[in-house]
Design a protein around this motif. Structure first.
Motif, PDB file in Angstrom:
ATOM      1  N   LEU A  54     -28.590 -11.136  31.030  1.00 13.24           N
ATOM      2  CA  LEU A  54     -29.342 -11.876  32.045  1.00 13.24           C
ATOM      3  C   LEU A  54     -28.998 -13.362  32.087  1.00 13.24           C
ATOM      4  CD1 LEU A  54     -32.916 -10.267  31.820  1.00 13.24           C
ATOM      5  CD2 LEU A  54     -31.056  -9.711  33.392  1.00 13.24           C
ATOM      6  N   VAL A  55     -27.967 -13.759  31.344  1.00 11.82           N
ATOM      7  CA  VAL A  55     -27.505 -15.157  31.393  1.00 11.82           C
ATOM      8  C   VAL A  55     -26.779 -15.379  32.719  1.00 11.82           C
ATOM      9  CG1 VAL A  55     -25.983 -16.877  30.337  1.00 11.82           C
ATOM     10  CG2 VAL A  55     -27.319 -15.322  28.892  1.00 11.82           C
ATOM     11  N   PRO A  56     -27.047 -16.489  33.413  1.00 11.50           N
ATOM     12  CA  PRO A  56     -26.388 -16.746  34.702  1.00 11.50           C
ATOM     13  C   PRO A  56     -24.865 -16.795  34.592  1.00 11.50           C
ATOM     14  CG  PRO A  56     -28.240 -18.247  34.369  1.00 11.50           C
ATOM     15  CD  PRO A  56     -28.021 -17.540  33.067  1.00 11.50           C
ATOM     16  N   ARG A  57     -24.202 -16.309  35.616  1.00 10.84           N
ATOM     17  CA  ARG A  57     -22.724 -16.343  35.638  1.00 10.84           C
ATOM     18  C   ARG A  57     -22.218 -17.776  35.556  1.00 10.84           C
ATOM     19  NH1 ARG A  57     -23.111 -12.206  39.965  1.00 10.84           N
ATOM     20  NH2 ARG A  57     -22.692 -10.183  39.000  1.00 10.84           N
ATOM     21  N   ARG A  58     -22.979 -18.702  36.082  1.00  9.73           N
ATOM     22  CA  ARG A  58     -22.591 -20.115  36.032  1.00  9.73           C
ATOM     23  C   ARG A  58     -22.289 -20.563  34.605  1.00  9.73           C
ATOM     24  NH1 ARG A  58     -25.570 -25.151  39.019  1.00  9.73           N
ATOM     25  NH2 ARG A  58     -24.776 -26.833  37.714  1.00  9.73           N
ATOM     26  N   PHE A  59     -22.943 -19.918  33.616  1.00  9.14           N
ATOM     27  CA  PHE A  59     -22.752 -20.278  32.209  1.00  9.14           C
ATOM     28  C   PHE A  59     -22.037 -19.184  31.425  1.00  9.14           C
ATOM     29  CE2 PHE A  59     -26.376 -22.826  33.668  1.00  9.14           C
ATOM     30  CZ  PHE A  59     -25.907 -24.097  33.358  1.00  9.14           C
ATOM     31  N   GLY A  60     -21.314 -18.336  32.138  1.00  4.74           N
ATOM     32  CA  GLY A  60     -20.497 -17.326  31.492  1.00  4.74           C
ATOM     33  C   GLY A  60     -21.184 -16.004  31.231  1.00  4.74           C
ATOM     34  N   GLY A  61     -22.414 -15.856  31.715  1.00  6.59           N
ATOM     35  CA  GLY A  61     -23.154 -14.623  31.489  1.00  6.59           C
ATOM     36  C   GLY A  61     -22.812 -13.527  32.478  1.00  6.59           C
ATOM     37  N   ASN A 111     -22.318 -23.730  23.876  1.00 10.61           N
ATOM     38  CA  ASN A 111     -21.334 -23.018  23.050  1.00 10.61           C
ATOM     39  C   ASN A 111     -21.044 -21.618  23.576  1.00 10.61           C
ATOM     40  OD1 ASN A 111     -21.077 -25.175  21.166  1.00 10.61           O
ATOM     41  ND2 ASN A 111     -23.006 -24.538  20.215  1.00 10.61           N
ATOM     42  N   GLY A 112     -21.437 -21.339  24.802  1.00 17.05           N
ATOM     43  CA  GLY A 112     -21.162 -20.042  25.397  1.00 17.05           C
ATOM     44  C   GLY A 112     -22.424 -19.238  25.656  1.00 17.05           C
ATOM     45  N   PRO A 113     -22.278 -18.098  26.305  1.00 15.45           N
ATOM     46  CA  PRO A 113     -23.441 -17.322  26.761  1.00 15.45           C
ATOM     47  C   PRO A 113     -24.055 -16.391  25.724  1.00 15.45           C
ATOM     48  CG  PRO A 113     -21.425 -16.273  27.507  1.00 15.45           C
ATOM     49  CD  PRO A 113     -21.002 -17.524  26.797  1.00 15.45           C
ATOM     50  N   LYS A 114     -23.539 -16.372  24.502  1.00 15.51           N
ATOM     51  CA  LYS A 114     -24.054 -15.444  23.482  1.00 15.51           C
ATOM     52  C   LYS A 114     -25.209 -16.035  22.685  1.00 15.51           C
ATOM     53  CE  LYS A 114     -19.513 -13.210  22.963  1.00 15.51           C
ATOM     54  NZ  LYS A 114     -19.860 -11.946  23.634  1.00 15.51           N
ATOM     55  N   THR A 115     -25.820 -17.058  23.226  1.00 14.53           N
ATOM     56  CA  THR A 115     -26.927 -17.748  22.570  1.00 14.53           C
ATOM     57  C   THR A 115     -28.108 -16.798  22.331  1.00 14.53           C
ATOM     58  OG1 THR A 115     -26.311 -19.862  23.551  1.00 14.53           O
ATOM     59  CG2 THR A 115     -28.601 -19.624  22.861  1.00 14.53           C
ATOM     60  N   VAL A 116     -28.731 -16.936  21.159  1.00 17.67           N
ATOM     61  CA  VAL A 116     -29.948 -16.179  20.827  1.00 17.67           C
ATOM     62  C   VAL A 116     -31.129 -17.139  20.848  1.00 17.67           C
ATOM     63  CG1 VAL A 116     -31.147 -14.828  19.065  1.00 17.67           C
ATOM     64  CG2 VAL A 116     -28.688 -14.508  19.426  1.00 17.67           C
ATOM     65  N   HIS A 229     -29.809 -21.559  40.897  1.00 14.45           N
ATOM     66  CA  HIS A 229     -29.155 -20.252  40.899  1.00 14.45           C
ATOM     67  C   HIS A 229     -29.479 -19.497  42.190  1.00 14.45           C
ATOM     68  CE1 HIS A 229     -28.115 -21.006  36.772  1.00 14.45           C
ATOM     69  NE2 HIS A 229     -29.394 -21.087  36.418  1.00 14.45           N
ATOM     70  N   SER A 230     -28.463 -18.947  42.803  1.00 11.66           N
ATOM     71  CA  SER A 230     -28.679 -18.229  44.068  1.00 11.66           C
ATOM     72  C   SER A 230     -29.290 -16.847  43.856  1.00 11.66           C
ATOM     73  CB  SER A 230     -27.348 -18.087  44.820  1.00 11.66           C
ATOM     74  OG  SER A 230     -26.393 -17.375  44.037  1.00 11.66           O
ATOM     75  N   ASN A 231     -29.120 -16.284  42.650  1.00 10.25           N
ATOM     76  CA  ASN A 231     -29.668 -14.961  42.383  1.00 10.25           C
ATOM     77  C   ASN A 231     -31.194 -15.045  42.329  1.00 10.25           C
ATOM     78  OD1 ASN A 231     -30.454 -12.441  41.299  1.00 10.25           O
ATOM     79  ND2 ASN A 231     -28.544 -12.246  40.163  1.00 10.25           N
ATOM     80  N   PRO A 232     -31.898 -14.292  43.168  1.00  9.45           N
ATOM     81  CA  PRO A 232     -33.364 -14.411  43.239  1.00  9.45           C
ATOM     82  C   PRO A 232     -34.099 -13.906  42.009  1.00  9.45           C
ATOM     83  CG  PRO A 232     -32.610 -12.601  44.626  1.00  9.45           C
ATOM     84  CD  PRO A 232     -31.374 -13.333  44.166  1.00  9.45           C
ATOM     85  N   ILE A 233     -33.425 -13.224  41.069  1.00  7.35           N
ATOM     86  CA  ILE A 233     -34.154 -12.766  39.881  1.00  7.35           C
ATOM     87  C   ILE A 233     -34.647 -13.954  39.058  1.00  7.35           C
ATOM     88  CG2 ILE A 233     -32.892 -10.584  39.724  1.00  7.35           C
ATOM     89  CD1 ILE A 233     -31.530 -11.758  37.166  1.00  7.35           C
ATOM     90  N   TYR A 234     -34.005 -15.124  39.215  1.00  8.22           N
ATOM     91  CA  TYR A 234     -34.413 -16.296  38.458  1.00  8.22           C
ATOM     92  C   TYR A 234     -35.599 -17.018  39.107  1.00  8.22           C
ATOM     93  CZ  TYR A 234     -30.030 -15.356  36.110  1.00  8.22           C
ATOM     94  OH  TYR A 234     -29.012 -14.736  35.424  1.00  8.22           O
TER      95      TYR A 234
END
Length: 397
Positions: A54-61, A111-116, A229-234
């Motif tokens: 569910l990480v936005p594509r803008r940040f590599g998700g 540091n990338g989209p794998k953040t916890v 973010h253009s995706n309405p889920i956010y």
């Protein structure tokens, strides 16, 4: 509308979660004894690309659907309830982080989209102190039930901002990096022991305003992230979406326990001097009823995700009735999963109470999860009944 290649890619991610189930089952006892998910398990979740769902594509998700996230959570639950729980929490916190100011998002995913991200919900003025300062807040105190905090890169902490002039206190959330909080190990429980839901401690910590966000904005979709973010889920309301991170674990745990039971029946390990287990009529009925409960619970969760997604894509916010229906769905799925766990444990008999047996662990984990305030069936049945009668609903929605 989702393109065929996107659907295929999302299915691949669900399959990657399924592939981890044998490993998770093999390490479930270790996870429980350690009272936290092993670092190797978190590494494998990262390697499989699951944290980015569910990480936005803008940040590599991946920026996939809520339905896909729910399916992954349930799949992991088939192997280990505690792992599914901390993964679900982290996944929902990543979705929440996408609501914040873009500067905060850049810091979270630097540091990338794998953040916890772990999280603590609910405010407790007796244990927390909050002071307004220029450009932010000073926070001190204890934030409990921080599932997965041992592996977290960031923590999301809810707090109550002090009243100002004629304005009442306002609930906020703050994003805090790992090097700015400590962990107090107070997690000694009978169920979901492996979640490591310990207490996070903040000590006179300054949190800049861009890393805070008011709860009422998060629960109506009017956030800085929704504008970016253009995706309405956010832009979906916080209290409609966030609970899926934990609710989707339960029917997954129940299904995993049932699979273990059926596997034992097929291989004959449940047979005894009294005959073949698979010939017992009571077992037939209990297994059939457990299957119905699990499938109905899964349907309730996935239907809620599909409904929320359809509403989001229409450019609207869920109505009061729709929000209440979703919360009722989470709680009803929980109730069904508890019923299934009871039936499965009945089938296993005395042997199923051994501490290395998956069915008893699933029973304990599911019953512990069902005590979560956000999944309590009675509370959300009352909420739904009040709304149906034209009264103001109680609780969170």
């Amino acid at each position: 509308m989702m393109h065929r290649d996107e659907t295929s890619t999302e299915e691949n991610l669900v399959n990657a979660a399924s592939a981890l189930v044998p490993y998770l089952r093999d390490n479930a006892v270790l996870t429980e004894k350690a009272r936290q998910v092993p670092s190797e398990t978190v590494r494998r979740l990262r390697e499989a690309g699951l944290f980015e769902v569910l990480v936005p594509r803008r940040f590599g998700g991946h920026e996939y659907t809520l339905t896909t996230a729910a399916r992954i959570i349930a799949e992991l639950g088939r192997g280990c309830g505690s792992t599914a729980w901390i993964y679900g929490v982290a996944t929902s916190q990543n979705w929440i982080a996408a609501m914040f100011d873009v500067q905060a998002q850049e810091e979270v995913w630097a540091n990338g989209p794998k953040t916890v991200i772990s999280g603590s919900y609910g405010v407790n003025p007796k244990l927390q102190t909050v002071t307004r300062v220029d450009d932010g807040f000073m926070l001190s105190g204890r934030w409990g039930f921080a599932s997965g905090c041992d592996h977290a890169d960031w923590h999301l902490a809810q707090f109550l901002a002090p009243a100002r002039e004629n304005a009442p206190p306002v609930s906020y959330f703050a994003l805090v990096p790992r090097n700015q909080f400590t962990i107090f190990d107070d997690w000694h429980v009978m169920g979901l022991a492996g979640t490591g839901s310990k207490t996070v401690i903040l000590d006179d910590l300054f949190v800049p305003m861009h890393r805070t966000l008011a709860y009422h904005l998060m629960n109506c979709g009017d956030t800085p992230g929704a504008a970016v973010h253009s995706n309405p889920i956010y832009a979906m309301p916080l209290m409609a979406v966030t609970p899926v991170g934990i609710a989707a674990t339960l029917h997954g745990m129940a299904r995993g326990a049932l699979e273990s039971l059926i596997s034992g029946a097929v291989t004959g390990t449940r047979d005894s001097a009294r005959g073949k287990f698979s010939d017992h009529v009571l077992a037939h009925g209990w297994i059939g009823e457990a299957l119905a409960d699990i499938e109905a619970a899964e349907f309730a969760i996935l239907k809620s995700m599909a409904d929320l997604t359809a509403i989001a894509r229409s450019g609207k916010q869920p109505t009061l009735e729709e929000r209440v229906r979703v919360r009722r769905g989470y709680a009803f799925a929980t109730r069904l999963s508890v019923q299934a766990a009871d039936l499965i444990l009945k089938c296993t008999g005395a042997s199923g109470t051994a501490l290395n047996h998956q069915t008893q662990r699933a029973w304990r984990d599911i019953n512990a999860a069902a005590r979560h305030v956000g999944l309590n069936w009675e509370s959300y049945a009352i909420q739904s009944g009040r709304q149906a009668l034209g009264m103001e609903p109680t609780g969170l929605f």
